[in-house]
Design a protein around this motif. Structure first.
Motif, PDB file in Angstrom:
ATOM      1  N   LEU A  45       0.824  -1.213   0.000  1.00  0.00           N
ATOM      2  CA  LEU A  45       0.000   0.000   0.000  1.00  0.00           C
ATOM      3  C   LEU A  45       0.862   1.269   0.000  1.00  0.00           C
ATOM      4  CD1 LEU A  45      -2.521  -1.255   2.679  1.00  0.00           C
ATOM      5  CD2 LEU A  45      -3.013  -0.947   0.245  1.00  0.00           C
ATOM      6  N   ILE A  46       1.896   1.256   0.812  1.00  0.00           N
ATOM      7  CA  ILE A  46       2.710   2.457   1.019  1.00  0.00           C
ATOM      8  C   ILE A  46       3.543   2.816  -0.211  1.00  0.00           C
ATOM      9  CG2 ILE A  46       4.654   3.383   2.334  1.00  0.00           C
ATOM     10  CD1 ILE A  46       3.554   1.777   4.770  1.00  0.00           C
ATOM     11  N   ALA A  47       4.181   1.830  -0.846  1.00  0.00           N
ATOM     12  CA  ALA A  47       5.099   2.119  -1.954  1.00  0.00           C
ATOM     13  C   ALA A  47       4.417   2.857  -3.106  1.00  0.00           C
ATOM     14  CB  ALA A  47       5.775   0.835  -2.440  1.00  0.00           C
ATOM     15  N   PRO A  48       3.274   2.382  -3.611  1.00  0.00           N
ATOM     16  CA  PRO A  48       2.648   3.144  -4.707  1.00  0.00           C
ATOM     17  C   PRO A  48       2.104   4.498  -4.241  1.00  0.00           C
ATOM     18  CG  PRO A  48       1.395   1.133  -4.237  1.00  0.00           C
ATOM     19  CD  PRO A  48       2.613   1.114  -3.382  1.00  0.00           C
ATOM     20  N   ALA A  49       1.662   4.569  -2.994  1.00  0.00           N
ATOM     21  CA  ALA A  49       1.143   5.845  -2.470  1.00  0.00           C
ATOM     22  C   ALA A  49       2.260   6.882  -2.388  1.00  0.00           C
ATOM     23  CB  ALA A  49       0.506   5.634  -1.110  1.00  0.00           C
ATOM     24  N   GLU A  50       3.456   6.458  -1.967  1.00  0.00           N
ATOM     25  CA  GLU A  50       4.577   7.395  -1.852  1.00  0.00           C
ATOM     26  C   GLU A  50       4.947   7.994  -3.207  1.00  0.00           C
ATOM     27  OE1 GLU A  50       7.656   5.207   0.183  1.00  0.00           O
ATOM     28  OE2 GLU A  50       6.944   5.922   2.142  1.00  0.00           O
ATOM     29  N   ARG A  51       4.794   7.222  -4.274  1.00  0.00           N
ATOM     30  CA  ARG A  51       5.078   7.753  -5.620  1.00  0.00           C
ATOM     31  C   ARG A  51       4.118   8.896  -5.969  1.00  0.00           C
ATOM     32  NH1 ARG A  51       6.140   2.158  -6.626  1.00  0.00           N
ATOM     33  NH2 ARG A  51       4.076   1.833  -7.530  1.00  0.00           N
ATOM     34  N   GLU A  52       2.962   8.906  -5.326  1.00  0.00           N
ATOM     35  CA  GLU A  52       1.973   9.977  -5.541  1.00  0.00           C
ATOM     36  C   GLU A  52       2.000  10.996  -4.397  1.00  0.00           C
ATOM     37  OE1 GLU A  52       0.138  10.209  -8.317  1.00  0.00           O
ATOM     38  OE2 GLU A  52       1.118   8.391  -9.060  1.00  0.00           O
ATOM     39  N   GLU A  53       3.033  10.887  -3.547  1.00  0.00           N
ATOM     40  CA  GLU A  53       3.216  11.774  -2.392  1.00  0.00           C
ATOM     41  C   GLU A  53       2.027  11.730  -1.429  1.00  0.00           C
ATOM     42  OE1 GLU A  53       4.426  15.646  -3.753  1.00  0.00           O
ATOM     43  OE2 GLU A  53       6.115  14.810  -4.876  1.00  0.00           O
ATOM     44  N   VAL A  54       1.522  10.513  -1.224  1.00  0.00           N
ATOM     45  CA  VAL A  54       0.408  10.270  -0.305  1.00  0.00           C
ATOM     46  C   VAL A  54       0.903   9.336   0.790  1.00  0.00           C
ATOM     47  CG1 VAL A  54      -1.911   9.269  -0.084  1.00  0.00           C
ATOM     48  CG2 VAL A  54      -1.311  10.611  -2.112  1.00  0.00           C
ATOM     49  N   LYS A  55       0.400   9.539   1.987  1.00  0.00           N
ATOM     50  CA  LYS A  55       0.760   8.703   3.130  1.00  0.00           C
ATOM     51  C   LYS A  55      -0.495   8.076   3.723  1.00  0.00           C
ATOM     52  CE  LYS A  55       5.009  11.034   4.373  1.00  0.00           C
ATOM     53  NZ  LYS A  55       5.797  10.143   3.570  1.00  0.00           N
ATOM     54  N   TYR A  56      -0.286   7.041   4.522  1.00  0.00           N
ATOM     55  CA  TYR A  56      -1.350   6.386   5.287  1.00  0.00           C
ATOM     56  C   TYR A  56      -1.093   6.633   6.770  1.00  0.00           C
ATOM     57  CZ  TYR A  56      -2.877   3.515   1.307  1.00  0.00           C
ATOM     58  OH  TYR A  56      -3.363   3.070   0.102  1.00  0.00           O
ATOM     59  N   SER A  57      -2.151   6.844   7.535  1.00  0.00           N
ATOM     60  CA  SER A  57      -1.980   6.897   8.985  1.00  0.00           C
ATOM     61  C   SER A  57      -1.741   5.466   9.470  1.00  0.00           C
ATOM     62  CB  SER A  57      -3.226   7.482   9.660  1.00  0.00           C
ATOM     63  OG  SER A  57      -4.295   6.551   9.616  1.00  0.00           O
ATOM     64  N   ASP A  58      -1.114   5.333  10.634  1.00  0.00           N
ATOM     65  CA  ASP A  58      -0.886   4.001  11.204  1.00  0.00           C
ATOM     66  C   ASP A  58      -2.207   3.286  11.454  1.00  0.00           C
ATOM     67  OD1 ASP A  58       1.853   4.365  11.133  1.00  0.00           O
ATOM     68  OD2 ASP A  58       2.000   5.014  13.236  1.00  0.00           O
ATOM     69  N   GLU A  59      -3.217   4.043  11.894  1.00  0.00           N
ATOM     70  CA  GLU A  59      -4.526   3.456  12.169  1.00  0.00           C
ATOM     71  C   GLU A  59      -5.170   2.929  10.884  1.00  0.00           C
ATOM     72  OE1 GLU A  59      -3.630   6.568  13.125  1.00  0.00           O
ATOM     73  OE2 GLU A  59      -3.303   6.214  15.277  1.00  0.00           O
ATOM     74  N   ALA A  60      -4.986   3.650   9.780  1.00  0.00           N
ATOM     75  CA  ALA A  60      -5.525   3.194   8.500  1.00  0.00           C
ATOM     76  C   ALA A  60      -4.847   1.891   8.071  1.00  0.00           C
ATOM     77  CB  ALA A  60      -5.349   4.263   7.424  1.00  0.00           C
ATOM     78  N   LEU A  61      -3.537   1.810   8.245  1.00  0.00           N
ATOM     79  CA  LEU A  61      -2.822   0.584   7.892  1.00  0.00           C
ATOM     80  C   LEU A  61      -3.272  -0.574   8.777  1.00  0.00           C
ATOM     81  CD1 LEU A  61       0.736   2.042   7.238  1.00  0.00           C
ATOM     82  CD2 LEU A  61      -0.842   1.076   5.532  1.00  0.00           C
ATOM     83  N   ASP A  62      -3.502  -0.298  10.060  1.00  0.00           N
ATOM     84  CA  ASP A  62      -4.018  -1.333  10.966  1.00  0.00           C
ATOM     85  C   ASP A  62      -5.359  -1.858  10.463  1.00  0.00           C
ATOM     86  OD1 ASP A  62      -1.847  -0.958  12.700  1.00  0.00           O
ATOM     87  OD2 ASP A  62      -2.990   0.294  14.108  1.00  0.00           O
ATOM     88  N   ALA A  87      -9.776  11.763   0.287  1.00  0.00           N
ATOM     89  CA  ALA A  87      -9.675  13.089  -0.340  1.00  0.00           C
ATOM     90  C   ALA A  87      -8.364  13.795   0.009  1.00  0.00           C
ATOM     91  CB  ALA A  87     -10.852  13.954   0.087  1.00  0.00           C
ATOM     92  N   THR A  88      -7.755  13.382   1.118  1.00  0.00           N
ATOM     93  CA  THR A  88      -6.535  14.055   1.569  1.00  0.00           C
ATOM     94  C   THR A  88      -5.524  13.038   2.068  1.00  0.00           C
ATOM     95  OG1 THR A  88      -7.368  14.318   3.829  1.00  0.00           O
ATOM     96  CG2 THR A  88      -7.822  16.126   2.286  1.00  0.00           C
ATOM     97  N   SER A  89      -4.309  13.500   2.216  1.00  0.00           N
ATOM     98  CA  SER A  89      -3.238  12.702   2.809  1.00  0.00           C
ATOM     99  C   SER A  89      -2.968  13.272   4.197  1.00  0.00           C
ATOM    100  CB  SER A  89      -1.980  12.793   1.942  1.00  0.00           C
ATOM    101  OG  SER A  89      -0.926  12.058   2.497  1.00  0.00           O
ATOM    102  N   PRO A  90      -2.776  12.439   5.172  1.00  0.00           N
ATOM    103  CA  PRO A  90      -2.688  10.984   5.111  1.00  0.00           C
ATOM    104  C   PRO A  90      -4.073  10.331   5.008  1.00  0.00           C
ATOM    105  CG  PRO A  90      -2.404  11.671   7.383  1.00  0.00           C
ATOM    106  CD  PRO A  90      -2.526  12.933   6.547  1.00  0.00           C
ATOM    107  N   ILE A  91      -4.093   9.167   4.378  1.00  0.00           N
ATOM    108  CA  ILE A  91      -5.314   8.378   4.297  1.00  0.00           C
ATOM    109  C   ILE A  91      -5.627   7.906   5.715  1.00  0.00           C
ATOM    110  CG2 ILE A  91      -6.282   6.222   3.411  1.00  0.00           C
ATOM    111  CD1 ILE A  91      -4.626   6.731   0.848  1.00  0.00           C
ATOM    112  N   SER A  92      -6.874   8.071   6.111  1.00  0.00           N
ATOM    113  CA  SER A  92      -7.258   7.840   7.509  1.00  0.00           C
ATOM    114  C   SER A  92      -8.054   6.545   7.686  1.00  0.00           C
ATOM    115  CB  SER A  92      -8.119   9.007   7.994  1.00  0.00           C
ATOM    116  OG  SER A  92      -9.386   8.971   7.352  1.00  0.00           O
ATOM    117  N   VAL A  93      -8.224   6.183   8.941  1.00  0.00           N
ATOM    118  CA  VAL A  93      -9.048   5.026   9.274  1.00  0.00           C
ATOM    119  C   VAL A  93     -10.490   5.273   8.856  1.00  0.00           C
ATOM    120  CG1 VAL A  93      -9.586   5.694  11.659  1.00  0.00           C
ATOM    121  CG2 VAL A  93      -9.459   3.276  11.051  1.00  0.00           C
ATOM    122  N   GLU A  94     -10.924   6.508   8.857  1.00  0.00           N
ATOM    123  CA  GLU A  94     -12.271   6.844   8.381  1.00  0.00           C
ATOM    124  C   GLU A  94     -12.387   6.559   6.885  1.00  0.00           C
ATOM    125  OE1 GLU A  94     -16.271   8.107   8.372  1.00  0.00           O
ATOM    126  OE2 GLU A  94     -14.956   7.341   9.935  1.00  0.00           O
TER     127      GLU A  94
END
Length: 193
Positions: A45-62, A87-94
């Motif tokens: 999940l993280i590698a392709p998102a980083e190419r688009e300068e997007v991050k995930y919250s730890d809670e979202a990854l959980d 809609a925004t970075s970081p991608i959230s658990v919501e």
């Protein structure tokens, strides 16, 4: 000249090959490919998102790992649905919570549903009994299935054999049977009560 052949099969492939050729264990190198561990699932999940300068919250990854259970196709399905609603970075658990129903609908129709539809009515009955008995989707004793369906085990052999040939279940060991894909029992319990 050296040649390498790569093949894939269901969990019972080594037993099938051994039955057809007594020394097959010397001919092939078996590597079980299973669910992704947490680190690999996060990286997918993280590698392709980083190419688009997007991050995930730890809670979202959980939440994504919990939903996908490390199964690669599920990581992809939940990841795509979450990505599409974020809609925004970081991608959230919501975002995961909002996207999850879309992923589950896609899996229900395209992944689980297409497999279920391939089964005959007798095979569906067999799988539903398996699902009822396999709370965590682990292997189930074939004798327990027969008892639940109030049938003799031998009378269920055609359904069991048909499901094995279709790649929907596999013989985990003598006297037990399991689903070939994770969460299939959970799907059946939720959709076909």
């Amino acid at each position: 000249m050296d040649a390498t052949v790569v093949g894939a099969g269901l969990p019972h492939l080594p037993a099938v090959l051994s039955a057809s050729k007594s020394y097959s264990e010397r001919l092939f190198s078996y590597h079980r490919i299973d669910r992704l561990d947490r680190e690999a699932a996060d990286l997918a999940l993280i590698a392709p998102a980083e190419r688009e300068e997007v991050k995930y919250s730890d809670e979202a990854l959980d939440a994504l790992y919990l939903a996908a259970d490390g199964y690669p196709y599920f990581v992809q399905a939940y990841g795509k649905a979450t990505w599409d609603v974020a809609a925004t970075s970081p991608i959230s658990v919501e975002d995961v919570r909002v996207g999850a129903p879309t992923a589950e609908e896609e899996l229900a129709v395209g992944f689980f549903g297409s497999r279920y539809e391939r089964a005959t009515p007798a095979e569906r009955e067999y799988m539903r009994a398996m699902a009822d008995l396999s709370g965590d989707d682990g292997p189930v004793a074939t004798a327990s299935i027969a008892k639940l369906l109030e049938r003799k085990p031998a009378s269920l052999s055609p359904a069991r054999d048909g499901l094995i040939k279709k790649g929907l279940i596999y013989s985990a060991e003598r006297g037990s049977i399991g689903f070939t894909v994770p969460h299939f029992g959970r799907y059946l319990r939720a959709q076909h009560d």
